[in-house]
Design an enzyme around this catalytic site. Structure first.
Site, PDB file in Angstrom:
ATOM      1  N   GLU A 195     -33.358 -40.629 -12.030  1.00 11.35           N
ATOM      2  CA  GLU A 195     -32.758 -39.419 -12.588  1.00 11.35           C
ATOM      3  C   GLU A 195     -33.607 -38.855 -13.726  1.00 11.35           C
ATOM      4  OE1 GLU A 195     -30.146 -39.948 -16.043  1.00 11.35           O
ATOM      5  OE2 GLU A 195     -28.551 -39.436 -14.641  1.00 11.35           O
TER       6      GLU A 195
ATOM      7  N   ASP B 247     -28.828 -38.725  -6.786  1.00  7.61           N
ATOM      8  CA  ASP B 247     -29.135 -37.596  -7.670  1.00  7.61           C
ATOM      9  C   ASP B 247     -30.584 -37.623  -8.114  1.00  7.61           C
ATOM     10  OD1 ASP B 247     -28.637 -39.842  -9.331  1.00  7.61           O
ATOM     11  OD2 ASP B 247     -28.029 -38.572 -10.999  1.00  7.61           O
TER      12      ASP B 247
END
Length: 328
Positions: free
Chosen positions: A42, A99
């Site tokens: 991330e 993500d």
């Protein structure tokens, strides 16, 4: 994306330089200063997005090279989620975080367009393909994004994290691949947000369980909180021009409650217990973005901002710029 109704903000060049000096190592690793200087896919994605937005190709290339060398999996075009320099090996868990994969692919897709670099475009396409193959599944009447390849599926259910739906990235993926189902993933993520809200305040939780019959509840195994993950939901909705969604106004109502200022870092959606410490300046930047209140947007990084707060702040300012109306 349709423009939001506020003015174009000034570039965050000075803040980006401060961000690099505080959180980016010489070899291109983003350090999570609030978590023992570990690194995450991330964080690498955040850094690559910010570098591309600033036109800082030297930083972008260092970030991408480090990410490829240390986090890229050898079996699929995805990235292990955590790197801890104190561990041997530093990547103890090969599992990914979707993500992080999306952010990295989106940064590469944007960089390919900015710098006309086919290698970036090829890498972005490979990651998108792996996300679609290994992380996008049909469950309970929804097309959903698994948080990782392993560990989030059980007998008759999946556990989800709605903050992993990086909406502006998924919409850009849909433009690049109109027939690949990305738009449906966005639409079903928005449906999940509208249905998956709980408690008196009708807030989303960081983690959500979706059963095969389509029913939704906070996922067991995590506190039922609107917390450190879910605060990103309005950031990505604003960036994708989806602030009219029903899930946004309850979040703003919580953050703007005049009896509780500054707002707490998290709230239990059922007991309404709140963190004893305030939301970070990065969260306040998201509040300003989602509330279309430029006056409340923090001007830049402060000495007390840790990696996560600083990242959210710069991303909110980037979303603000990219969502602002084009000049006449």
């Amino acid at each position: 994306m349709t423009s939001l109704t506020f003015a174009l903000a000034a570039p965050a060049d000075e803040s980006w330089e401060r961000y690099k000096s505080r959180f980016m190592s010489a070899d291109g690793r983003i350090l999570d200063s609030g978590n023992g200087d570990v690194s995450h896919s991330e964080g690498q994605g955040f850094g690559m997005l910010l570098a591309e937005a600033q036109g800082d190709r030297e930083a972008f290339d260092r970030l991408w090279q480090w990410t490829r060398l240390h986090l890229a999996r050898t079996d699929v075009a995805l990235f292990s989620w955590r790197y801890d320099p104190t561990n041997v090996p530093p990547v103890a868990d090969p599992n990914n975080a979707s993500d992080g994969d999306i952010l990295i692919a989106w940064a590469l897709q944007r960089a390919a367009s900015r710098w006309q670099e086919p290698r970036y475009a090829q890498a972005a396409a490979m990651i998108r393909e792996a996300i679609a193959e290994y992380l996008v599944v049909q469950r309970g009447g929804y097309r959903v994004l698994l948080p990782g390849v392993q560990g989030f599926r059980g007998e008759g259910y999946v556990d989800l994290n709605l903050s992993y739906w990086v909406m502006p990235a998924l919409l850009d993926f849909a433009q690049a691949e109109p027939d690949a189902g990305w738009e449906t993933l966005v639409e079903d993520g928005l449906r999940l947000l509208e249905q998956g809200r709980f408690g008196r305040y009708r807030l989303p939780t960081d983690w959500l369980r979706l059963d095969a019959d389509g029913s939704l509840a906070p996922a067991p195994g995590w506190p039922p909180r609107f917390g450190f993950d879910a605060v990103r939901i309005p950031l990505y909705l604003a960036w994708a021009d989806q602030l009219d969604r029903p899930g946004v106004s309850p979040i703003l109502a919580l953050w703007n409650d005049p009896a509780r200022q500054p707002p707490p870092a998290w709230i239990d959606v059922y007991s309404e217990a709140r963190a004893e410490y305030a939301a970070s300046r990065g969260v306040l930047a998201i509040r300003a973005l989602a509330g279309r209140d430029l006056r409340a947007m923090p001007a830049g990084l402060a000495p007390g901002d840790d990696y996560y707060s600083a990242s959210l702040l710069l991303l909110a300012r980037l979303a603000q710029r990219e969502s602002a109306p084009a000049p006449d």
